[in-house]
Every structure is written in C-alpha cells, then in structure tokens.
Design an enzyme around this catalytic site. Structure first.
Site, mmCIF file in Angstrom:
data_model
loop_
_atom_site.group_PDB
_atom_site.id
_atom_site.type_symbol
_atom_site.label_atom_id
_atom_site.label_comp_id
_atom_site.label_asym_id
_atom_site.label_seq_id
_atom_site.Cartn_x
_atom_site.Cartn_y
_atom_site.Cartn_z
ATOM 1 C CD GLU A 152 -16.664 60.362 32.985
ATOM 2 O OE1 GLU A 152 -15.926 61.099 32.360
ATOM 3 O OE2 GLU A 152 -16.630 59.113 32.847
ATOM 4 C CG ASN A 194 -11.788 55.629 32.429
ATOM 5 O OD1 ASN A 194 -11.021 56.104 33.269
ATOM 6 N ND2 ASN A 194 -12.724 54.746 32.753
ATOM 7 C CB SER A 240 -15.530 51.597 33.006
ATOM 8 O OG SER A 240 -15.793 50.742 34.051
ATOM 9 C CG HIS A 260 -18.131 55.932 34.703
ATOM 10 N ND1 HIS A 260 -17.024 56.607 34.248
ATOM 11 C CD2 HIS A 260 -17.666 54.763 35.211
ATOM 12 C CE1 HIS A 260 -15.945 55.886 34.480
ATOM 13 N NE2 HIS A 260 -16.309 54.766 35.057
HETATM 14 N N1 LIG Z 1 -14.067 48.421 39.801
HETATM 15 C C1 LIG Z 1 -13.937 49.658 39.380
HETATM 16 O O1 LIG Z 1 -12.972 50.382 39.707
HETATM 17 C C2 LIG Z 1 -15.009 50.247 38.509
HETATM 18 C C3 LIG Z 1 -15.108 51.639 38.360
HETATM 19 C C4 LIG Z 1 -16.144 52.166 37.581
HETATM 20 C C5 LIG Z 1 -17.035 51.312 36.956
HETATM 21 N N2 LIG Z 1 -16.892 49.946 37.095
HETATM 22 C C6 LIG Z 1 -17.869 49.085 36.425
HETATM 23 O O2 LIG Z 1 -18.784 48.601 37.389
HETATM 24 C C7 LIG Z 1 -19.241 47.297 37.002
HETATM 25 C C8 LIG Z 1 -19.036 46.327 38.142
HETATM 26 O O3 LIG Z 1 -17.699 46.298 38.515
HETATM 27 P P1 LIG Z 1 -17.205 45.647 39.884
HETATM 28 O O4 LIG Z 1 -15.766 45.994 40.004
HETATM 29 O O5 LIG Z 1 -18.131 45.994 40.983
HETATM 30 O O6 LIG Z 1 -17.368 44.095 39.560
HETATM 31 P P2 LIG Z 1 -17.463 42.885 40.590
HETATM 32 O O7 LIG Z 1 -16.960 41.704 39.847
HETATM 33 O O8 LIG Z 1 -16.859 43.234 41.903
HETATM 34 O O9 LIG Z 1 -19.038 42.716 40.839
HETATM 35 C C9 LIG Z 1 -19.942 42.288 39.868
HETATM 36 C C10 LIG Z 1 -21.088 41.600 40.598
HETATM 37 O O10 LIG Z 1 -22.151 41.397 39.669
HETATM 38 C C11 LIG Z 1 -22.753 40.138 39.942
HETATM 39 N N3 LIG Z 1 -23.425 39.715 38.723
HETATM 40 C C12 LIG Z 1 -22.880 39.325 37.540
HETATM 41 N N4 LIG Z 1 -23.849 39.065 36.650
HETATM 42 C C13 LIG Z 1 -25.028 39.287 37.266
HETATM 43 C C14 LIG Z 1 -26.378 39.201 36.864
HETATM 44 N N5 LIG Z 1 -26.707 38.835 35.644
HETATM 45 N N6 LIG Z 1 -27.344 39.504 37.761
HETATM 46 C C15 LIG Z 1 -27.027 39.894 39.023
HETATM 47 N N7 LIG Z 1 -25.755 39.974 39.448
HETATM 48 C C16 LIG Z 1 -24.781 39.680 38.581
HETATM 49 C C17 LIG Z 1 -21.581 39.261 40.328
HETATM 50 O O11 LIG Z 1 -22.019 38.129 41.063
HETATM 51 C C18 LIG Z 1 -20.752 40.218 41.164
HETATM 52 O O12 LIG Z 1 -21.111 40.154 42.526
HETATM 53 C C19 LIG Z 1 -18.481 46.962 35.726
HETATM 54 O O13 LIG Z 1 -19.273 47.311 34.627
HETATM 55 C C20 LIG Z 1 -17.260 47.840 35.812
HETATM 56 O O14 LIG Z 1 -16.692 48.145 34.560
HETATM 57 C C21 LIG Z 1 -15.916 49.413 37.865
#
Ligand SMILES: NC(=O)c1ccc[n+]([C@@H]2O[C@H](COP(=O)([O-])OP(=O)(O)OC[C@H]3O[C@@H](n4cnc5c(N)ncnc54)[C@H](O)[C@@H]3O)[C@@H](O)[C@H]2O)c1
Ligand SMILES: CCCCCCC[C@H](O)CC(=O)SCCNC(=O)CCNC(=O)[C@H](O)C(C)(C)COP(=O)([O-])OP(=O)([O-])OC[C@H]1O[C@@H](n2cnc3c(N)ncnc32)[C@H](O)[C@@H]1OP(=O)([O-])[O-]
Length: 720
Positions: free
Chosen positions: A449, A487, A416, A437
């Site tokens: 995005e 953002n 993000s 994104h």
């Molecule tokens: N949550 C939101 O609203 C949102 C919106 C847009 C973008 N994002 C981005 O998306 C990404 C994920 O966010 P999320 O909210 O799903 O996080 P989350 O914590 O729910 O999920 C992350 C997952 O990645 C796994 N993981 C971590 N390291 C790993 C690795 N090396 N290999 C394989 N799996 C691994 C974890 O076990 C976990 O299940 C982030 O970069 C976040 O900034 C989030």
C-alpha cells in the site's frame, strides 16, 4: 494484427498484437487469412507461425470473454484449420506461450521454442479451462498424467521442461544476455530451417488430435482431485478441467472436444470466472490512477533501509534480489547483525531448496551494505524507514534523513498506522515523503500500500509505484487515513467477530464460517498467528482499553481480547491464545479456559447468550467490512473498487474466486447488503461501523452496481 511474408519459399505468419499478442478476433482472422494465402500459393512449401515483439500469444484475448467476441470465428475452429492444413506448419515460440497461445502451438505440426520461453495453460486461474482443444490435445501429446497436472494447476513451465515432457520438437539456445530481437531472429531462422527440412515429410503422426491417449486408472483421477481440493480449495475450474482431461482418455477426439466445450460453456458464465477475470484486470489497473502520470517517476538505483528488524530486513531482500544496492542501517550493532543474518539465512534457504544458485545468491548479497551510520545514506535515491511504530521516533528519523540525504531523495515510511502528513512535517520536503506499507513477511507478500500524504508530489508517487513494480510487488496507491485501506477495513470486520463472541459465538464458530467462506483461516486464528498483543497495542494507542477513557456511546467488544493478553495468551508464540497449541504447532484447539472466559464476560457485560447462525456470522463480518470499503471510496482514500479487492486478496487472503469484497458486494446485491446493515445497526445502535456509507445508500436506492458506476465516474473524470 498479423503480417505475412515468404522467406525461402516458407510462408511466415507473424502475430502482431502488442503487448502480449493476445488472440483477438483480428488476430484469428489474420491467421485464417495467412493460412489461406499460404495454401493457395504453390511456391510456398511450409508455414511458420511466430509472435512479433516479445512473445508468442499469451492466450485468448480475455477482454473478449465479457463482450462475446470470443465466439466469432472461435479459436477452436482456427486451430482445427491450422492442424488440417496440408502444408507442414512450424510454430516458433518465444516469451510466454500461454493458454490459447499454447493451444495454437498444439495445433501446429512442429513446435520449437527459445530456451528462455515458458509455456502453460493458466486458464483455471481465470475460472475456465483450456477451451480451444488444450484439454484434448495435451494429453494426446504428453499423456494424461503430465497434462492433467499442467492443466489443473495452471502453472507454466520452462521451455527446457516442456521439451523434456515432449511438448516441443526442438529448442533454440538463447542466453539471458541476448536481446529480444536477437532471440526472435535466431528463432525465426531455426523455424525456417526446420520448415525446409520437413517440407516434404508426411504429416502422419504430426496432427496431435489423431494421436492415441493411454488411459490411466481411476485411482489417478481420485488422487489428483483430492490434491486439487486441498490446493485450490473452493475453486471450481481445476476439478472441471480434470473432468475434461478424463474425457480425452475416454472418447475419440471429436467427442472429447464436445465435452470440453460443454464444460467451458458452464464455467464461462460462472460467478467464479467473472470474479477471477475481474481480479486479473484489477491487478493490472492499480498503476492507472487519474491525474498521475506514471512516466514522471524518476529511476531509483540506490536505496537505503533504516531498521534491520523483521520488516527492514525483508524489505532490503526485495531490492538486492533485483540487483539494486541497499545500505541497511540500524541503531545497534546487535540488531544490525541479526538483520544481516536473517537476510543471509533467507538466501541460504533458497539455495538449499534449489530456488537459486550459490552464485546468484552471493551476487544479491553483494548488493547489501550494512551500516550504523546515517551518513552512508547521503547518495541514495530513496530511503525506507522501518523503525519502531512510534510517531516521535519516526519523525526524528525523517528529520535526520532530511538533513543528510541529497535534496532529490524520496523518504518513505513503512508505518502501519501513523499519519504520513505528521511524519512528513518533520522534513523540509513533504512533497518527497510517502508511505510504503509492506506486508509481513515483506520479502514474500506481494502487496504494497503506497500512501500519499496531502503534499506528496506526482513525481514521488510515480517513482514509488514504479520501483514497487520493479521489485515484483503489486502496488496500490491509497489515501492517508488511520489503517490506510487494508487495516482500516480490518477493524470493523474484527469488531464484528468479537461482538459475536459477546452475544453467543465461540472463536471456532466464527473461524469456521470464515474458513468455509474461503479465507485461508478465520480471524481468531489469524490474530493468534500475528500475536494478540498487536491488537492490544493498537487499542491502547487509541485509548480505548481503559474504560474511563472510552466513548460511552460506542460499544466495546474487546474485553476478552484484552484479558487474554493479561493472561499472557499472546497466540502461537506463547502456545496459547484464542486457541491452545501443542509446542511447535500452528494448529489450534478450542480451549475450555477461553470459552469459560467468553461466557463469563458475556454475563458480566449484560448479554444473554444465544445460538448464532452461520449466515448471521458471515453477514455481520463481511457486510461490516464491505461498508467500510464503501466509506474508503466515498472519502477518496481508495481510488477504485478493484484496488480494494486487490488489497484484500493479496494482503488478507480474501478468496480470489469471490473477487474481493467490493466485487462480492456487487454479486450479492447492494440493496440486500444495505438493508442488512440497517437491520444490524438497529439491533446494535452503539456500533458506529453499522452507520451505512452514503455511497452504498445511494447505489442501493438507485439499483446501480458499484463497478459500473465507478467506471463511468472515472471515465467522466478523465474526459474533464
Ligand atoms: N511486523 C509487521 O507485521 C509489520 C507489518 C507492516 C508494517 N510494520 C511496520 O514496520 C515497522 C517496523 O516493524 P518491525 O516489526 O520490523 O519492528 P522490529 O522491532 O522488528 O524492528 C525495528 C528495528 O528498528 C531499529 N531501530 C529503532 N530505532 C532506530 C533508529 N532510530 N535508527 C535505526 N534503527 C532503529 C531497531 O533496532 C530494530 O532493529 C513499524 O513501523 C511497523 O509498524 C510492521
Ligand atoms: C468458443 C470459446 C472460445 C474460447 C477459447 C478459450 C481459449 C483459451 O483456452 C482461453 C485463454 O487463452 S485465457 C488466457 C490465458 N492466458 C493467460 O491467462 C495469460 C495472461 N497473461 C499473463 O499472465 C501476463 O500478462 C504475461 C505473463 C503474459 C505478461 O506479463 P507482463 O509482462 O507482466 O504484462 P501484464 O502487465 O500482465 O500485461 C500487459 C498487458 O496485456 C494485457 N493482457 C495480458 N494477457 C492478456 C490476455 N490474455 N488477454 C487480454 N489482455 C491481456 C494486460 O491486461 C495488460 O494490459 P494493460 O492495458 O497494459 O494493463
């Protein structure tokens, strides 16, 4: 634009104006010409009107609204001519008979449709109403209740449903496996058969304008108006369309038509119609980027997703729903299982709600392959990582992928905020690295995005933009800067909301103004919903939470927001945040503890609280947002003003009837906005968001509009 032929003494007028057979002036003239030929030819016993290619007309030609062409040989007159023709006219529908297309069909004496087709009157989504007799003929055909619902919601319906409602005379069964050509051939065949069958029938009762409308009680109109005010809050067209439908039950056809045209005339020139039509085209322009040939994209047939968390599981759903196989990887079995369960639950929910069948849901799930092993990604065409938001973690994931995946594989990151170039630097293929994104929930939100790094290739961009379309997203290409476009613009907007708290407002004051402006919710409500800890996490990463690390020349506005997190007021998930929430409820109530804290912080930070007007709240939040949008354009981070509008409408709930922040800026007047920014900046010199954008300054001083200026600029670029 139309062709004419006779088959077995039936004249066939085919509308040929690809891609959607919009009813442009040339098409209208072609229909008139065809009717005249068929009427004069004694060997012709009936007429069929059909759309060539993939569809019956999807409506009037929207581009003719702005240039006034719609008023030459206007559609209502053409439809009157169709209806009054003495030989029976059968209309054959496939694809999407929308707007003026359905109105043409209503003017015909018989209507048959392919079972695969859809019909609808979506004009209210463009800020107008069905203005070629739709509001007068549809109630005559199917009754006021059903017609009003279709017209005021703008929602299309399936042919089978249209048949049940009484819009169609017959259906032509076409399976999902049959080609468009087969569909067209079968439909034409059936239309000619019907035309020959009815060639000598009287047209009595077949001219819809001559049918009677059963009046309904005022209670019905009141109930529907209430429902519209709730579902289409702030939109004028649906309520005005309801007035026109009501006229159909009150007046003879001719007078009803006059009412329809009067209302249409008013809506046509409204700011909402301009805004909504701008959005219609802006949404379709996001794929048109100077210097990028979208045809250069490579097909994506096999996908990997890393991280089965909230975003990863949502992202995977998009692909498997479209039958694109996905390998879903997580580091831990527990998290992988949780992600798979979330995906299964999603499909179960859809089956339960009747949105899909068990068979189709199982088929989609069959495309999902959960795994703990990166090696299973060796053959994928594209991988999207959605692991934790941490640069080192993401770099190590991409490095690993670079080693395992085939050389052509495109590596995407769902970050993000992080720098795409830094993430790409971990690989030997920075040209094949790009940001994708997604917005949360990733399987619901249509915006994407796509973030080009400095080395991302044209082929990578084109491939990702195309696959985004395939999974039914609205992709917008943006540049690589902190927060990208959405953002990044959110920061100054949010910053002003917090600054207003310091100076005298409360969260509910700010939120009310933003809600009244048309956002589905205010910023503080949104923050409570997303979790206030997310903002704190970002501020910590920026190094501004610790006072000793802050730039003394920049005003800090988030003391209260920081303290809320210290107090574990994270938002809805902890039942308290900026507001307090009853257990399980998302409806917040102003909370005295928070209001006291705000007053206390104002005092501690040296502010003398004052009453702040709604006008000031609105201007400060929106003008700060708009100023940042201009900066994104002048830095080349956004390619078109319309792209920014699409991001804010689909990603952040900017009211579509205001056209997005950049369209809204043109509507307000750039000089007014620029002058206000200077004024607010003078009163608040320590807020860098008030430094006006150079582009804004230039346009404001020359009296130009952004949209016109940018269109000219893009034209000049493409002529180079
Ligand atoms: N949550 C939101 O609203 C949102 C919106 C847009 C973008 N994002 C981005 O998306 C990404 C994920 O966010 P999320 O909210 O799903 O996080 P989350 O914590 O729910 O999920 C992350 C997952 O990645 C796994 N993981 C971590 N390291 C790993 C690795 N090396 N290999 C394989 N799996 C691994 C974890 O076990 C976990 O299940 C982030 O970069 C976040 O900034 C989030
Ligand atoms: C006296 C006054 C008289 C006025 C009378 C009013 C009459 C009437 O009531 C008003 C209307 O009908 S209002 C209309 C009511 N109808 C509607 O609102 C329906 C609007 N259309 C749609 O919903 C979708 O296009 C479809 C679902 C039809 C196809 O979806 P898809 O397969 O994903 O395709 P896609 O990507 O979406 O479009 C492909 C290309 O076609 C273009 N284009 C499309 N429609 C156009 C139009 N009407 N026009 C022009 N252009 C139109 C689109 O821009 C794009 O161009 P590009 O250059 O390639 O980018």
């Amino acid at each position: 634009m139309t062709s004419y032929k006779t088959i077995k003494d039936v004249a066939v007028i085919t509308i040929e104006n690809p891609p959607v057979n919009a009813l442009s002036l040339a098409v209208r003239e072609g229909i008139l010409d065809g009717l005249s030929r068929a009427s004069k030819d004694d060997t012709v016993c009936a007429i069929v009107i059909i759309g060539g290619g993939r569809t019956f007309p999807a409506g009037a030609d929207i581009s003719e609204f702005a240039n006034g062409k719609a008023f030459t040989k206007p559609l209502p007159q053409i439809i009157e001519k169709i209806e009054s023709t003495q030989k029976p006219i059968v209309c054959a529908i496939h694809g999407t008979a929308f707007g003026g297309g359905l109105e043409v069909a209503l003017g015909c004496h018989y209507r048959i449709a392919s079972t695969r087709s859809k019909v609808g009157l979506p004009e209210v989504n463009l800020g107008i109403l069905p203005g070629a007799g739709g509001t007068q003929r549809l109630p005559r055909l199917i009754g006021v209740w059903l017609a009003a619902e279709m017209i005021c919601s703008g929602k299309p319906i399936e042919a089978v449903d249209a048949d049940a409602k009484g819009i169609l005379d017959d259906l032509v069964e076409i399976s999902s496996l049959e080609s468009v050509q087969t569909e067209y051939d079968k439909l034409l065949d059936a239309a000619i058969t019907l035309a020959l069958r009815v060639k000598n029938h009287s047209l009595e009762g077949k001219r819809v304008s001559q049918l009677k409308v059963e009046p309904v009680s005022d209670f019905f109109y009141e109930q529907l108006a209430l429902q519209i005010s709730k579902n289409a809050r702030g939109m004028n067209a649906p309520l005005q369309a309801l007035k026109a439908v009501k006229a159909s039950a009150m007046f003879p056809f001719k007078e009803g038509m006059q009412r329809e045209q009067q209302i249409l005339g008013r809506l046509f020139v409204s700011s909402q119609a301009k805004a909504l039509q701008h959005i219609f085209f802006a949404e379709r322009q996001t794929m048109k980027i100077p210097g990028i040939d979208m045809k250069k994209g490579v097909p994506i047939k096999f996908v990997g997703v890393i991280g089965a968390g909230m975003m990863g599981s949502g992202i995977a759903i998009n692909f498997i729903k479209k039958g694109i196989p996905v390998v879903l990887i997580d580091a831990e079995q527990e998290f992988l299982d949780r992600g798979v369960k979330a995906i299964e639950d999603y499909f179960k929910g859809r089956v339960k709600k009747g949105k899909t069948t068990r068979f189709l849901a199982d088929r989609s799930l069959g495309y999902l392959r959960p795994s703990l092993h990166y090696e299973d990604l060796s053959n994928v065409d594209l991988v999207i990582e959605a692991v934790f938001e941490n640069l080192d973690v993401k770099k190590s994931v991409l490095k690993h992928l670079d080693e395992i995946c085939k050389p052509q594989t495109i590596l995407c990151t769902n970050t993000s905020t992080l720098d795409i170039d830094q993430i790409a630097s971990a690989t030997n293929r920075p040209d094949r690295v790009i940001g994708t994104h997604f917005f949360s929930p990733a399987n619901v939100m249509r915006l994407m995005e796509n973030v080009a790094g400095s080395k991302t290739s044209e082929r990578t961009i084109a491939s990702v933009m195309q696959i985004s379309k395939t999974i039914s997203k609205i992709p917008v290409l943006v540049g690589n800067c902190f927060g990208f476009i959405g953002n990044r613009m959110l920061f100054p907007y949010n910053n002003q909301a917090n600054a207003l708290l310091q100076e005298g407002a409360f969260p509910h004051d700010v939120d009310k103004v933003l809600y009244d402006f048309g956002f589905p919710m205010g910023l503080f409500q949104m923050s409570d919903l997303a979790g206030n800890d997310i903002g704190l996490h970002i501020r910590k990463a920026q190094g501004i939470v610790d006072p000793s690390q802050r730039d003394p020349n920049e005003r800090y506005v988030s003391t209260t927001a920081d303290k809320l997190c210290e107090m574990k007021r994270f938002g809805v998930k902890s039942s308290k945040g900026w507001y307090s929430y009853a257990k399980g409820s998302r409806k917040g109530r102003p909370d005295k503890e928070v209001m006291d804290l705000i007053v206390e912080n104002s005092k501690a930070e040296g502010f003398v609280r004052r009453n702040i007007s709604a006008k000031e709240i609105e201007e400060r939040c929106l003008y700060a947002l708009i100023n940042e949008g201009f900066k994104c354009l002048e830095e080349g981070m956004a390619y078109k003003p319309g792209d920014i509008d699409i991001i804010w409408i689909y990603g952040y709930g900017f009211p579509p009837q205001k056209g997005g922040p950049m369209h809204y800026a043109d509507a307000v007047g750039l000089k007014k906005i620029y002058d206000s920014i200077l004024q607010y900046g003078k009163a608040d010199p320590k807020t860098s968001a008030w430094k006006p954008s150079k582009l804004l300054e230039q346009l404001a001083s020359s009296g130009k509009k952004l949209a016109k200026y940018w269109t000219k600029k893009l034209k000049a670029q493409s002529n180079l």
